[in-house]
Motif scaffolding. Structure first.
Motif, PDB file in Angstrom:
ATOM      1  N   GLN A   1     -18.543  25.334  51.617  1.00  0.00           N
ATOM      2  CA  GLN A   1     -17.704  24.197  51.217  1.00  0.00           C
ATOM      3  C   GLN A   1     -16.227  24.470  51.288  1.00  0.00           C
ATOM      4  OE1 GLN A   1     -19.145  21.439  50.455  1.00  0.00           O
ATOM      5  NE2 GLN A   1     -21.224  21.845  49.637  1.00  0.00           N
ATOM      6  N   SER A   2     -15.910  25.485  51.697  1.00  0.00           N
ATOM      7  CA  SER A   2     -14.392  25.879  51.963  1.00  0.00           C
ATOM      8  C   SER A   2     -13.844  24.819  53.164  1.00  0.00           C
ATOM      9  CB  SER A   2     -14.227  27.131  52.443  1.00  0.00           C
ATOM     10  OG  SER A   2     -14.793  27.726  53.520  1.00  0.00           O
ATOM     11  N   VAL A   3     -14.548  24.156  53.870  1.00  0.00           N
ATOM     12  CA  VAL A   3     -13.910  23.223  54.744  1.00  0.00           C
ATOM     13  C   VAL A   3     -13.384  22.076  54.142  1.00  0.00           C
ATOM     14  CG1 VAL A   3     -15.928  23.419  56.446  1.00  0.00           C
ATOM     15  CG2 VAL A   3     -16.307  21.840  54.763  1.00  0.00           C
ATOM     16  N   ILE A   4     -13.757  22.030  52.720  1.00  0.00           N
ATOM     17  CA  ILE A   4     -13.085  20.677  51.865  1.00  0.00           C
ATOM     18  C   ILE A   4     -11.592  21.244  51.777  1.00  0.00           C
ATOM     19  CG2 ILE A   4     -13.277  19.486  49.725  1.00  0.00           C
ATOM     20  CD1 ILE A   4     -16.107  20.155  49.771  1.00  0.00           C
ATOM     21  N   GLY A   5     -11.445  22.378  51.247  1.00  0.00           N
ATOM     22  CA  GLY A   5     -10.221  22.736  50.758  1.00  0.00           C
ATOM     23  C   GLY A   5      -9.159  22.774  52.183  1.00  0.00           C
ATOM     24  N   LEU A   6      -9.800  23.715  52.971  1.00  0.00           N
ATOM     25  CA  LEU A   6      -8.883  23.958  54.149  1.00  0.00           C
ATOM     26  C   LEU A   6      -8.589  22.513  54.913  1.00  0.00           C
ATOM     27  CD1 LEU A   6     -11.525  26.763  55.726  1.00  0.00           C
ATOM     28  CD2 LEU A   6      -9.290  27.141  54.879  1.00  0.00           C
ATOM     29  N   GLU A   7      -9.410  21.506  54.985  1.00  0.00           N
ATOM     30  CA  GLU A   7      -9.063  20.301  55.605  1.00  0.00           C
ATOM     31  C   GLU A   7      -7.819  19.602  54.718  1.00  0.00           C
ATOM     32  OE1 GLU A   7     -13.114  18.908  57.597  1.00  0.00           O
ATOM     33  OE2 GLU A   7     -12.267  17.534  55.952  1.00  0.00           O
ATOM     34  N   ALA A   8      -8.105  19.725  53.411  1.00  0.00           N
ATOM     35  CA  ALA A   8      -7.363  19.303  52.404  1.00  0.00           C
ATOM     36  C   ALA A   8      -5.839  19.845  52.428  1.00  0.00           C
ATOM     37  CB  ALA A   8      -7.598  19.446  50.948  1.00  0.00           C
ATOM     38  N   ALA A   9      -5.826  21.009  52.586  1.00  0.00           N
ATOM     39  CA  ALA A   9      -4.373  21.711  52.731  1.00  0.00           C
ATOM     40  C   ALA A   9      -3.612  21.392  53.776  1.00  0.00           C
ATOM     41  CB  ALA A   9      -4.588  23.314  52.691  1.00  0.00           C
TER      42      ALA A   9
ATOM     43  N   GLY B   1     -15.259  24.468  46.567  1.00  0.00           N
ATOM     44  CA  GLY B   1     -14.889  23.961  48.200  1.00  0.00           C
ATOM     45  C   GLY B   1     -13.575  23.666  48.147  1.00  0.00           C
ATOM     46  N   ILE B   2     -12.889  22.917  47.125  1.00  0.00           N
ATOM     47  CA  ILE B   2     -11.609  22.291  47.262  1.00  0.00           C
ATOM     48  C   ILE B   2     -10.626  23.317  46.851  1.00  0.00           C
ATOM     49  CG2 ILE B   2     -11.950  20.956  44.812  1.00  0.00           C
ATOM     50  CD1 ILE B   2      -9.861  19.674  47.782  1.00  0.00           C
ATOM     51  N   ALA B   3     -11.001  24.064  45.784  1.00  0.00           N
ATOM     52  CA  ALA B   3     -10.076  24.828  45.141  1.00  0.00           C
ATOM     53  C   ALA B   3      -9.649  26.248  45.761  1.00  0.00           C
ATOM     54  CB  ALA B   3     -10.426  25.063  43.553  1.00  0.00           C
ATOM     55  N   LEU B   4     -10.692  27.039  46.221  1.00  0.00           N
ATOM     56  CA  LEU B   4     -10.634  28.459  46.426  1.00  0.00           C
ATOM     57  C   LEU B   4      -9.838  28.701  47.733  1.00  0.00           C
ATOM     58  CD1 LEU B   4     -13.968  30.020  45.243  1.00  0.00           C
ATOM     59  CD2 LEU B   4     -12.126  29.447  43.782  1.00  0.00           C
ATOM     60  N   PRO B   5     -10.097  27.757  48.797  1.00  0.00           N
ATOM     61  CA  PRO B   5      -8.933  28.121  49.985  1.00  0.00           C
ATOM     62  C   PRO B   5      -7.556  27.833  49.583  1.00  0.00           C
ATOM     63  CG  PRO B   5     -10.918  26.550  50.541  1.00  0.00           C
ATOM     64  CD  PRO B   5     -10.786  26.574  48.917  1.00  0.00           C
ATOM     65  N   PHE B   6      -7.158  27.248  48.456  1.00  0.00           N
ATOM     66  CA  PHE B   6      -5.693  27.146  48.024  1.00  0.00           C
ATOM     67  C   PHE B   6      -5.339  28.405  47.345  1.00  0.00           C
ATOM     68  CE2 PHE B   6      -6.519  22.658  48.619  1.00  0.00           C
ATOM     69  CZ  PHE B   6      -5.228  22.205  48.953  1.00  0.00           C
ATOM     70  N   PHE B   7      -6.307  29.044  46.456  1.00  0.00           N
ATOM     71  CA  PHE B   7      -6.229  30.499  45.908  1.00  0.00           C
ATOM     72  C   PHE B   7      -6.113  31.331  47.166  1.00  0.00           C
ATOM     73  CE2 PHE B   7      -7.672  34.245  44.411  1.00  0.00           C
ATOM     74  CZ  PHE B   7      -6.916  34.655  42.977  1.00  0.00           C
ATOM     75  N   SER B   8      -6.681  31.345  47.943  1.00  0.00           N
ATOM     76  CA  SER B   8      -6.907  32.275  49.134  1.00  0.00           C
ATOM     77  C   SER B   8      -5.282  32.279  49.888  1.00  0.00           C
ATOM     78  CB  SER B   8      -7.909  32.199  50.028  1.00  0.00           C
ATOM     79  OG  SER B   8      -9.187  32.536  49.550  1.00  0.00           O
ATOM     80  N   ALA B   9      -5.107  31.311  50.060  1.00  0.00           N
ATOM     81  CA  ALA B   9      -3.792  30.818  50.873  1.00  0.00           C
ATOM     82  C   ALA B   9      -2.576  31.486  50.233  1.00  0.00           C
ATOM     83  CB  ALA B   9      -3.541  29.404  51.253  1.00  0.00           C
ATOM     84  N   ALA B  10      -2.598  31.260  48.635  1.00  0.00           N
ATOM     85  CA  ALA B  10      -1.432  31.777  47.991  1.00  0.00           C
ATOM     86  C   ALA B  10      -1.608  33.255  48.016  1.00  0.00           C
ATOM     87  CB  ALA B  10      -1.556  30.983  46.693  1.00  0.00           C
ATOM     88  N   ALA B  11      -2.773  33.746  47.762  1.00  0.00           N
ATOM     89  CA  ALA B  11      -2.790  35.275  47.520  1.00  0.00           C
ATOM     90  C   ALA B  11      -2.339  35.863  48.833  1.00  0.00           C
ATOM     91  CB  ALA B  11      -4.306  35.570  47.294  1.00  0.00           C
ATOM     92  N   ALA B  12      -2.570  35.292  50.099  1.00  0.00           N
ATOM     93  CA  ALA B  12      -2.452  35.857  51.381  1.00  0.00           C
ATOM     94  C   ALA B  12      -0.585  35.797  51.533  1.00  0.00           C
ATOM     95  CB  ALA B  12      -3.184  35.321  52.352  1.00  0.00           C
ATOM     96  N   ALA B  13      -0.127  34.593  50.985  1.00  0.00           N
ATOM     97  CA  ALA B  13       1.199  34.780  51.028  1.00  0.00           C
ATOM     98  C   ALA B  13       2.156  35.411  50.117  1.00  0.00           C
ATOM     99  CB  ALA B  13       1.531  33.090  51.209  1.00  0.00           C
ATOM    100  N   GLY B  14       1.292  35.714  49.019  1.00  0.00           N
ATOM    101  CA  GLY B  14       2.052  36.720  47.912  1.00  0.00           C
ATOM    102  C   GLY B  14       2.818  35.468  46.961  1.00  0.00           C
ATOM    103  N   ALA B  15       2.176  34.479  47.155  1.00  0.00           N
ATOM    104  CA  ALA B  15       2.712  33.405  46.118  1.00  0.00           C
ATOM    105  C   ALA B  15       1.849  33.085  44.817  1.00  0.00           C
ATOM    106  CB  ALA B  15       2.923  31.988  47.125  1.00  0.00           C
TER     107      ALA B  15
END
Length: 454
Positions: free
Chosen positions: A223-231, A256-270
């Motif tokens: 379901q991560s396709v949802i959050g990846l597309e949304a971002a 699906g909507i939320a965790l890609p945002f979490f991963s992106a922030a963690a990767a950026a140290g944000a």
């Protein structure tokens, strides 16, 4: 992202968590290993600290029939609910299943078919997962058997018709086909029981395998396709949000909507945005439940997982949001809730359906009742604020909310709302206490992993 806007890879949150998930346990006895009956790729997707997973070409081809899904700013809805900040909607209802469930159904059917399985068996609440699985099985040439919560099937008989049109066999749960249904208490009518029936039926049927659409780590990965597309779509609009909302049954839509945002922030140290799970007030596992080992189904023989739960034995009050009537939350979301990495708020079905009505009139899209819970929570966050599990929740920049499916087969619920016949059934505190009383609480998570693969 690929040039078409469809992600080429799924993204796992596991490498971005500070600690490993607690291991599963046998359903028959505490401790011991759990034997999984899964294609090995799904096993790997559940446990490996690998961040990106290539989407198989056959699955990507199927996705292209309905992905990427639309995202837009719901300005008329903002005015209807008195929002202070923008509300962006990611809509997953435009496929044959009418929901986000098709994202993982296609992936699972692909992996099971490659493993030689001839029939997939599952339980479904509102019928969206059952429909998605029936469609995926039809595409990959497999048989499909679905046990659907009986009360939901009676309210939405055309869900059953659609599944049968796609080639599936559909049984109302409780059914006369399984021992777990015969042993169940009179009046029990829940997703947990439907899943229990599917587990038993699959175990005794040659060439069949049980599969599940929501709580497992691999289904959340798909379901991560949802959050990846949304971002990507928000970036294209030069839009900024500080809150991400989805409804929660077991958790695949929200994950699906939320965790890609979490991963992106963690990767950026944000700092990640506020991730808010909107659950039904009849099934408040994330707001009133406990973090404990519990059964995932009604048989008591499946694996026990560390989850936020109100107890698998709790008799969940009836509601029009059958997809949210599951006693526990996915183990990855539960671990994140335990560490305050996600927040939760409970919504009654009257408020949820009213939010759906407002969205229909303002945005010309009819959401499923489950999605109404997410819209109600988004309206709260964008307005005066919401009460969460750890205090007030409020967006200051903007909100993105996943509308996980359409409500065209839920018009009976909207009819009751319009006629003033809809009410909220609240959990019985004493019954909650009994259902959670003997569960083994999870005191802390396992140690952190040694690293991750990109």
């Amino acid at each position: 992202m690929s040039g078409t806007g469809l992600p080429a890879r799924w993204r796992s949150v596991l490498p971005r968590l500070d600690e490993q998930l607690p291991p599963d346990r046998s359903g028959r006895a505490a401790g011991g290993s759990v034997q999984v009956n899964l294609p090995m790729e799904l096993v790997r997707q559940s446990v490996q600290l690998k961040e990106y997973w290539e989407i198989p070409a056959e699955v990507a081809d199927a996705y292209r029939a309905f992905r990427p899904t639309p995202l837009w700013r719901a300005e008329r809805f903002e005015r209807a609910v008195g929002a202070r900040v923008p509300v962006y909607v990611k809509y997953e209802g435009g496929n044959i299943s009418g929901s986000h469930k098709l994202n993982t159904a296609l992936a699972q059917a692909y992996y099971y078919a490659r493993a030689g399985v001839r029939e997939l068996v599952s339980g479904t609440g509102a019928g969206q997962w059952g429909t998605a699985l029936a469609a995926a099985c039809a595409l990959f040439g497999m048989k499909c058997t679905v046990f659907m919560v009986g009360g939901s099937l009676r309210r939405k008989p055309y869900r059953g018709t659609l599944m049968r049109t796609l080639g599936a066999t559909v049984h109302a749960s409780p059914s006369p086909l399984t021992d777990v249904a015969r042993r169940s208490e009179a009046g029990v009518n829940s997703l947990s029981l439907a899943i229990g029936e599917a587990v038993e039926y699959a175990a005794r049927t040659e060439g069949a395998a049980f599969c599940i659409g929501s709580g497992e780590t691999y289904s959340i990965l798909h379901q991560s396709v949802i959050g990846l597309e949304a971002a990507d779509q928000l970036a294209g609009l030069d839009a900024s949000v500080d809150a991400v909302v989805g409804c929660v049954g077991a958790g695949s839509n929200f994950g699906g909507i939320a965790l890609p945002f979490f991963s992106a922030a963690a990767a950026a140290g944000a700092e990640p945005p506020l991730l808010v799970a909107a659950e039904s007030s009849t099934t408040p596992k994330l707001t009133r439940g406990t973090y404990a080992y519990d059964h995932t189904d009604a048989t008591g023989t499946g694996p026990m997982e560390a989850m936020y739960t109100i107890g698998s034995s709790y008799p969940i009050p009836d509601s029009h949001s059958a997809g949210l009537r599951f006693h526990g939350a996915a183990k990855v979301l539960s671990a994140m809730r335990h560490r305050d990495q996600i927040a939760a708020t409970a919504v009654g079905q009257v408020e949820a359906l009213d939010a759906g009505r407002r969205f229909t009139r303002s945005e010309m899209v009819l959401p499923a009742p489950e999605s109404g819970h997410a819209l109600a929570a988004a309206a709260r966050l964008a307005g005066a604020g919401a009460e969460g599990n750890n205090g007030p929740l409020r967006a200051e920049k903007g909100v993105v909310v996943c509308v996980s499916g359409h409500g065209y087969l839920d018009l009976g619920a909207y009819q009751q709302l319009l006629d003033g016949e809809l009410s909220n059934d609240r959990p019985d505190p004493e019954a909650l206490g009994r259902a959670m009383g003997d569960l083994e609480r999870v005191a802390q998570l396992a140690g952190a992993g040694a690293g991750h693969e990109r």
